[in-house]
Scaffold this active site. Structure first.
Site, PDB file in Angstrom:
ATOM      1  N   CYS A  98      -1.911   9.158   2.103  1.00  0.00           N
ATOM      2  CA  CYS A  98      -1.402   8.709   0.850  1.00  0.00           C
ATOM      3  C   CYS A  98      -2.709   9.065  -0.239  1.00  0.00           C
ATOM      4  O   CYS A  98      -2.116   8.975  -1.325  1.00  0.00           O
ATOM      5  CB  CYS A  98      -1.199   7.145   0.897  1.00  0.00           C
ATOM      6  SG  CYS A  98      -2.488   6.210   1.586  1.00  0.00           S
ATOM      7  N   GLU A 124       0.843  -1.218  -0.244  1.00  0.00           N
ATOM      8  CA  GLU A 124      -0.079   0.021   0.097  1.00  0.00           C
ATOM      9  C   GLU A 124       0.980   1.257  -0.044  1.00  0.00           C
ATOM     10  O   GLU A 124       1.515   1.555   1.119  1.00  0.00           O
ATOM     11  CB  GLU A 124      -0.963  -0.091   1.412  1.00  0.00           C
ATOM     12  CG  GLU A 124      -2.041  -1.157   1.349  1.00  0.00           C
ATOM     13  CD  GLU A 124      -3.016  -1.073   0.348  1.00  0.00           C
ATOM     14  OE1 GLU A 124      -3.089   0.001  -0.342  1.00  0.00           O
ATOM     15  OE2 GLU A 124      -3.784  -1.863  -0.280  1.00  0.00           O
TER      16      GLU A 124
END
Length: 477
Positions: free
Chosen positions: A246, A211
């Protein structure tokens, strides 16, 4: 450190080998233990997040505690169904037969989490790993030491530490863990370390979920409710750990003849949310540490950028805070437009027509998320069809992260693999196909000696054409 890591792996693998983590009862008990941690220690969790990031209580509750709580509740509700073998139809090639797909745990998994959402990004993957029946080692980020320490204490107190452990430490401890053999590694963080994780995993052919991140664009068309769009962009940027996320919008693309309206309304809404002196606001997180603070200041002091700040730009080094900052017409070859910003700075790129956004976005690596604000159906369809991203939202930001029915993950440079909801269970499971046949019918055409007739018959069976099968029956022997 290597000896300790090896001992930890040996201990947890031994626990997994007993089979106890595979039972529904064990999985449910550990998920309930996490829920108990959340209920009894929410104040401590909030305090740890405040210590590490000066994270507002609202964000700590909604973005961290509630995320993990929702994952636990869903897993407990659906666990029986997720664990149940899935029946699959079979074809004539194996008739008479039955088939199913059995979800089995992978074994011993390593979860390496990030510092920006240090509680949620630690325990949310662990929920999926436990639901799938695995033993787990969690390595929290050393950059969020208060949360890391609290996680170690709570897991040790409430969970079965023969099968679930927290290992604290920095690079040396993480490296020692990566030297071990795992059945899956789940890493959240930057692409540079992601490549290192992948290199270690390759030595043992260990599957990974990465991720990562990237430069997430937000394209703003003119045919919208501008005030609502501005508020949603602000919420996804500065209301989300001061942009240290993110999936926060990394830059905006809009038309040259529309940008002044957008900047004006965003400036107005920012003042409403964070006041005239945002550095004093209790609603803004601090930057995680001096290193990242200096990295962001370097962006602001870049000669190609410093004269283009249209909102914000103030900084408080003593409290590691930077005011919400908007920068207009940033050069596309500036440092800021080359790297992921990961902070409270939002550049705006202007184009002649909104369709020019496709060239800008596709000229960069695939982002973890892409956002479009428009009421133009054709533009929306073109955006969905032509922009590759880990996830996408039309007319909002970041909320896809909270939808358990949607997989969350990256593509290309922004990562590989996905989780959340059932996708978390699947990420930590092997889908084992099981075919069962009866002894009642055994077609001799599959056995030697082979003849042209047998070949014709089996060819029609494999291809599943019933008419051709019947026609070939007379010539198969």
């Amino acid at each position: 450190m290597g000896v300790e890591a090896e001992a930890t792996v040996r201990e947890l693998r031994a626990a997994y080998t007993t089979g106890k983590t595979k039972s529904f009862e064990w999985r449910a008990s550990q998920l309930k233990a996490i829920q108990k941690m959340l209920t009894l220690h929410s104040d401590q969790i909030i305090q740890a997040l405040r210590s590490d990031l000066n994270k507002p209580e609202f964000e700590a509750v909604i973005h961290e505690i509630c995320v993990v709580s929702a994952s636990c509740k869903l897993a407990l509700k659906e666990l029986h169904r997720w664990m149940k073998p899935q029946k699959v139809k079979t074809t004539l090639i194996s008739f008479p037969s039955s088939a199913k797909i059995v979800s089995e745990p992978l074994g011993l998994v390593l979860v390496i989490s990030a510092w920006n959402f240090p509680f949620a990004l630690s325990l949310d993957p662990v929920v999926g790993a436990i639901a799938a029946g695995n033993a787990v080692v969690l390595k929290p980020s050393e950059s969020a030491p208060a949360t890391s320490s609290l996680l170690a204490k709570l897991v040790d107190k409430y969970m079965d530490t023969s099968a679930v452990k927290v290992v604290e430490g920095a690079v040396a401890q993480t490296t020692a863990l990566l030297h071990q053999k795992w059945d899956k590694i789940f890493y959240t963080g930057g692409s540079e370390v992601g490549r290192i994780v992948l290199t270690y995993a390759a030595k043992h052919l260990t599957p990974v979920v990465l991720e990562l991140g990237g430069k997430c664009p937000a394209v703003v068309d003119s045919s919208i409710n501008l005030k609502v769009a501005a508020r949603r962009i602000i919420a996804g940027k500065w209301g989300c750990n001061s942009g240290q996320a993110c999936i926060s919008p990394d830059y905006i693309i809009t038309r040259k003849d529309f940008v002044s309206q957008l900047v004006n309304i965003m400036s107005v809404e920012l003042e409403k949310f964070f006041g005239k002196e945002p550095l004093q606001s209790k609603e803004l997180s601090s930057i995680i540490n001096a290193h990242h603070f200096n990295r962001l200041v370097k962006f602001l002091d870049d000669g190609q950028v410093s004269g283009k700040i249209v909102c914000g730009g103030e900084r408080d080094v003593s409290n590691l805070k930077i005011a919400p900052t908007i920068i207009l017409d940033v050069s596309r070859d500036s440092i800021m437009m080359d790297e992921e910003i990961f902070g409270p700075i939002l550049p705006i790129i202007t184009v002649d027509k909104i369709e020019d956004c496709f060239g800008v976005i596709n000229g960069k690596e695939k982002p973890l998320a892409a956002y479009l604000f428009t009421n133009d159906k054709k533009l929306e369809e073109k955006f969905v069809a032509n922009i590759s991203a880990g996830g996408m939202i039309i007319n909002d930001t970041i909320l896809h992260f909270l939808e358990p029915g949607l997989p969350f993950g990256g593509v290309g440079e922004s990562g590989m693999g996905a989780y959340h909801g059932k996708f978390s269970f699947d990420a930590f499971s092997h889908k084992k196909p099981v075919l069962k046949r009866s002894f009642t019918i055994d077609i001799s055409a599959r056995y030697p000696p082979y003849t042209p007739g047998k070949c014709r018959f089996l060819s029609t069976v494999v291809q599943g054409n019933l008419f051709d099968i019947l026609r070939s029956l007379g010539s198969c022997w």
